[in-house]
Design a protein around this motif. Structure first.
Motif, PDB file in Angstrom:
ATOM      1  N   ASP A 170      35.704  61.690  35.378  1.00 52.74           N
ATOM      2  CA  ASP A 170      34.268  61.543  35.614  1.00 52.74           C
ATOM      3  C   ASP A 170      33.646  60.418  34.808  1.00 52.74           C
ATOM      4  O   ASP A 170      32.633  59.844  35.200  1.00 52.74           O
ATOM      5  CB  ASP A 170      33.541  62.860  35.292  1.00 52.74           C
ATOM      6  N   ASN A 171      34.245  60.085  33.664  1.00 54.25           N
ATOM      7  CA  ASN A 171      33.675  59.062  32.786  1.00 54.25           C
ATOM      8  C   ASN A 171      34.227  57.668  33.054  1.00 54.25           C
ATOM      9  O   ASN A 171      33.882  56.723  32.345  1.00 54.25           O
ATOM     10  CB  ASN A 171      33.944  59.430  31.321  1.00 54.25           C
ATOM     11  N   ILE A 172      35.099  57.537  34.056  1.00 52.95           N
ATOM     12  CA  ILE A 172      35.754  56.256  34.313  1.00 52.95           C
ATOM     13  C   ILE A 172      35.444  55.788  35.734  1.00 52.95           C
ATOM     14  O   ILE A 172      35.686  56.513  36.704  1.00 52.95           O
ATOM     15  CB  ILE A 172      37.279  56.357  34.134  1.00 52.95           C
ATOM     16  N   ALA A 173      34.920  54.578  35.855  1.00 46.88           N
ATOM     17  CA  ALA A 173      34.635  53.995  37.163  1.00 46.88           C
ATOM     18  C   ALA A 173      35.836  53.174  37.619  1.00 46.88           C
ATOM     19  O   ALA A 173      36.259  52.256  36.914  1.00 46.88           O
ATOM     20  CB  ALA A 173      33.399  53.106  37.090  1.00 46.88           C
ATOM     21  N   PRO A 174      36.435  53.498  38.772  1.00 55.28           N
ATOM     22  CA  PRO A 174      37.596  52.729  39.248  1.00 55.28           C
ATOM     23  C   PRO A 174      37.283  51.239  39.339  1.00 55.28           C
ATOM     24  O   PRO A 174      36.184  50.843  39.738  1.00 55.28           O
ATOM     25  CB  PRO A 174      37.865  53.325  40.645  1.00 55.28           C
ATOM     26  N   ALA A 175      38.243  50.430  38.951  1.00 55.61           N
ATOM     27  CA  ALA A 175      38.083  48.968  39.004  1.00 55.61           C
ATOM     28  C   ALA A 175      38.802  48.440  40.240  1.00 55.61           C
ATOM     29  O   ALA A 175      40.015  48.561  40.358  1.00 55.61           O
ATOM     30  CB  ALA A 175      38.655  48.326  37.746  1.00 55.61           C
ATOM     31  N   THR A 176      38.050  47.892  41.155  1.00 55.31           N
ATOM     32  CA  THR A 176      38.620  47.397  42.403  1.00 55.31           C
ATOM     33  C   THR A 176      39.318  46.057  42.187  1.00 55.31           C
ATOM     34  O   THR A 176      38.758  45.157  41.547  1.00 55.31           O
ATOM     35  CB  THR A 176      37.526  47.229  43.474  1.00 55.31           C
ATOM     36  N   LEU A 177      40.526  45.947  42.698  1.00 60.39           N
ATOM     37  CA  LEU A 177      41.240  44.675  42.654  1.00 60.39           C
ATOM     38  C   LEU A 177      40.837  43.887  43.891  1.00 60.39           C
ATOM     39  O   LEU A 177      41.295  44.154  45.002  1.00 60.39           O
ATOM     40  CB  LEU A 177      42.756  44.915  42.632  1.00 60.39           C
ATOM     41  N   SER A 178      39.945  42.941  43.712  1.00 57.47           N
ATOM     42  CA  SER A 178      39.398  42.190  44.845  1.00 57.47           C
ATOM     43  C   SER A 178      40.379  41.135  45.336  1.00 57.47           C
ATOM     44  O   SER A 178      41.297  40.734  44.620  1.00 57.47           O
ATOM     45  CB  SER A 178      38.081  41.521  44.449  1.00 57.47           C
ATOM     46  N   LYS A 179      40.160  40.691  46.559  1.00 54.48           N
ATOM     47  CA  LYS A 179      41.008  39.646  47.126  1.00 54.48           C
ATOM     48  C   LYS A 179      40.798  38.340  46.369  1.00 54.48           C
ATOM     49  O   LYS A 179      39.679  38.010  45.971  1.00 54.48           O
ATOM     50  CB  LYS A 179      40.678  39.442  48.608  1.00 54.48           C
ATOM     51  N   PRO A 180      41.868  37.577  46.156  1.00 52.66           N
ATOM     52  CA  PRO A 180      41.739  36.316  45.405  1.00 52.66           C
ATOM     53  C   PRO A 180      40.942  35.281  46.187  1.00 52.66           C
ATOM     54  O   PRO A 180      40.995  35.226  47.419  1.00 52.66           O
ATOM     55  CB  PRO A 180      43.197  35.870  45.226  1.00 52.66           C
ATOM     56  N   ARG A 181      40.188  34.483  45.470  1.00 48.39           N
ATOM     57  CA  ARG A 181      39.461  33.381  46.109  1.00 48.39           C
ATOM     58  C   ARG A 181      40.459  32.343  46.596  1.00 48.39           C
ATOM     59  O   ARG A 181      41.403  32.002  45.893  1.00 48.39           O
ATOM     60  CB  ARG A 181      38.475  32.758  45.128  1.00 48.39           C
ATOM     61  N   ASN A 182      40.220  31.855  47.786  1.00 50.81           N
ATOM     62  CA  ASN A 182      41.183  30.930  48.388  1.00 50.81           C
ATOM     63  C   ASN A 182      40.479  29.656  48.853  1.00 50.81           C
ATOM     64  O   ASN A 182      39.965  29.580  49.968  1.00 50.81           O
ATOM     65  CB  ASN A 182      41.892  31.614  49.568  1.00 50.81           C
ATOM     66  N   TYR A 183      40.452  28.664  47.957  1.00 51.93           N
ATOM     67  CA  TYR A 183      39.847  27.376  48.283  1.00 51.93           C
ATOM     68  C   TYR A 183      40.898  26.276  48.415  1.00 51.93           C
ATOM     69  O   TYR A 183      40.575  25.084  48.386  1.00 51.93           O
ATOM     70  CB  TYR A 183      38.845  26.974  47.193  1.00 51.93           C
ATOM     71  N   HIS A 184      42.141  26.671  48.549  1.00 49.33           N
ATOM     72  CA  HIS A 184      43.221  25.686  48.517  1.00 49.33           C
ATOM     73  C   HIS A 184      43.235  24.764  49.744  1.00 49.33           C
ATOM     74  O   HIS A 184      43.722  23.643  49.657  1.00 49.33           O
ATOM     75  CB  HIS A 184      44.572  26.391  48.365  1.00 49.33           C
ATOM     76  N   MET A 185      42.713  25.228  50.871  1.00 49.71           N
ATOM     77  CA  MET A 185      42.614  24.360  52.042  1.00 49.71           C
ATOM     78  C   MET A 185      41.696  23.185  51.743  1.00 49.71           C
ATOM     79  O   MET A 185      42.027  22.023  52.051  1.00 49.71           O
ATOM     80  CB  MET A 185      42.098  25.150  53.249  1.00 49.71           C
ATOM     81  N   GLN A 186      40.528  23.455  51.138  1.00 54.36           N
ATOM     82  CA  GLN A 186      39.603  22.377  50.775  1.00 54.36           C
ATOM     83  C   GLN A 186      40.232  21.430  49.759  1.00 54.36           C
ATOM     84  O   GLN A 186      40.088  20.205  49.857  1.00 54.36           O
ATOM     85  CB  GLN A 186      38.305  22.958  50.205  1.00 54.36           C
ATOM     86  N   TYR A 187      40.926  22.015  48.756  1.00 57.48           N
ATOM     87  CA  TYR A 187      41.570  21.181  47.738  1.00 57.48           C
ATOM     88  C   TYR A 187      42.649  20.303  48.374  1.00 57.48           C
ATOM     89  O   TYR A 187      42.780  19.122  48.038  1.00 57.48           O
ATOM     90  CB  TYR A 187      42.200  22.051  46.656  1.00 57.48           C
ATOM     91  N   MET A 188      43.438  20.892  49.268  1.00 59.85           N
ATOM     92  CA  MET A 188      44.509  20.140  49.920  1.00 59.85           C
ATOM     93  C   MET A 188      43.942  18.966  50.731  1.00 59.85           C
ATOM     94  O   MET A 188      44.431  17.833  50.640  1.00 59.85           O
ATOM     95  CB  MET A 188      45.308  21.075  50.835  1.00 59.85           C
TER      96      MET A 188
END
Length: 220
Positions: A170-188
């Motif tokens: 009850d005292n712990i809020a789950p930490a969501t593992l979010s999807k990684p940011r993907n800007y590699h197309m722009q960088y490429m």
């Protein structure tokens, strides 16, 4: 035979071009890597059993085992901490369960060992800083690295960590593992475009150096 001036010009043109091309190609590999991770995160839930745990990396999983009473704390910034608890799997292996985020006032939460089924996501890319040791201070580790935590505690943990989606306390809020940011197309595209622009600029500025001198041209 090419003159020394032409050879120097070619080297000046080619070296930056190769570097820019290499940077663009590296971003292409990074793009494929990120797309693969995102695709795995969107796959259906799978029950994690024995075998190579790494095969389930970035998958939504269901894992069953005995959740121990040991609490480990990882600094998460702004007076907050990830609280991790080792789980004993049926294979006899220990894996860390990231139960979520707590603040400084909620530290030292005690939970009795119990057999439990947990829904979550498997994360197998622990952060590693080779310049600074991940050494615990007051039972708090600077960053999440299962390998260094294992060495520090003298207990062998699997390098992967389960980020629990279930609320385990009850005292712990789950930490969501979010999807990684993907800007590699722009960088490429940026690096490849710079490589092309570099070639065009060099051609315009140096085309006279590559012109054939009619006096030295021998007709057959």
């Amino acid at each position: 035979m090419l003159s020394k001036n032409i050879i120097n010009t070619i080297l000046i043109i080619c070296c930056p071009f190769i570097v820019l091309l290499a940077l663009g190609t590296w971003q292409l590999f990074r793009l494929n890597w990120k797309n693969n991770i995102i695709a795995k995160m969107d796959m259906p839930v799978v029950k994690m059993k024995g075998g190579n745990i790494d095969d389930f990396a970035y998958r939504k999983i269901v894992v069953e085992g005995v959740l121990t009473s040991i609490d480990l704390y990882i600094f998460a910034g702004m007076n907050s901490y990830y609280i991790l608890t080792p789980m004993l799997l049926s294979s006899g292996e220990y894996i860390l369960i990231n139960k979520g985020l707590i603040n400084k006032k909620q530290m030292r939460v005690n939970i009795k060992p119990k057999k439990i089924i947990i829904n979550g996501m498997l994360y197998c890319d622990s952060y590693k800083n080779k310049l600074i040791k991940n050494k615990a201070k007051d039972d708090v580790w600077p960053w999440l690295d299962a390998e260094s935590i294992s060495k520090d505690m003298g207990v062998s943990f699997n390098r992967c960590v389960v980020w629990a989606a279930d609320k385990l306390d009850d005292n712990i809020a789950p930490a969501t593992l979010s999807k990684p940011r993907n800007y590699h197309m722009q960088y490429m595209i940026t690096w490849y475009s710079l490589a092309l622009i570099w070639l065009i600029v060099c051609y315009v500025k140096n085309k006279s150096n590559f012109a054939v001198d009619p006096k030295h041209h021998k007709s057959t």
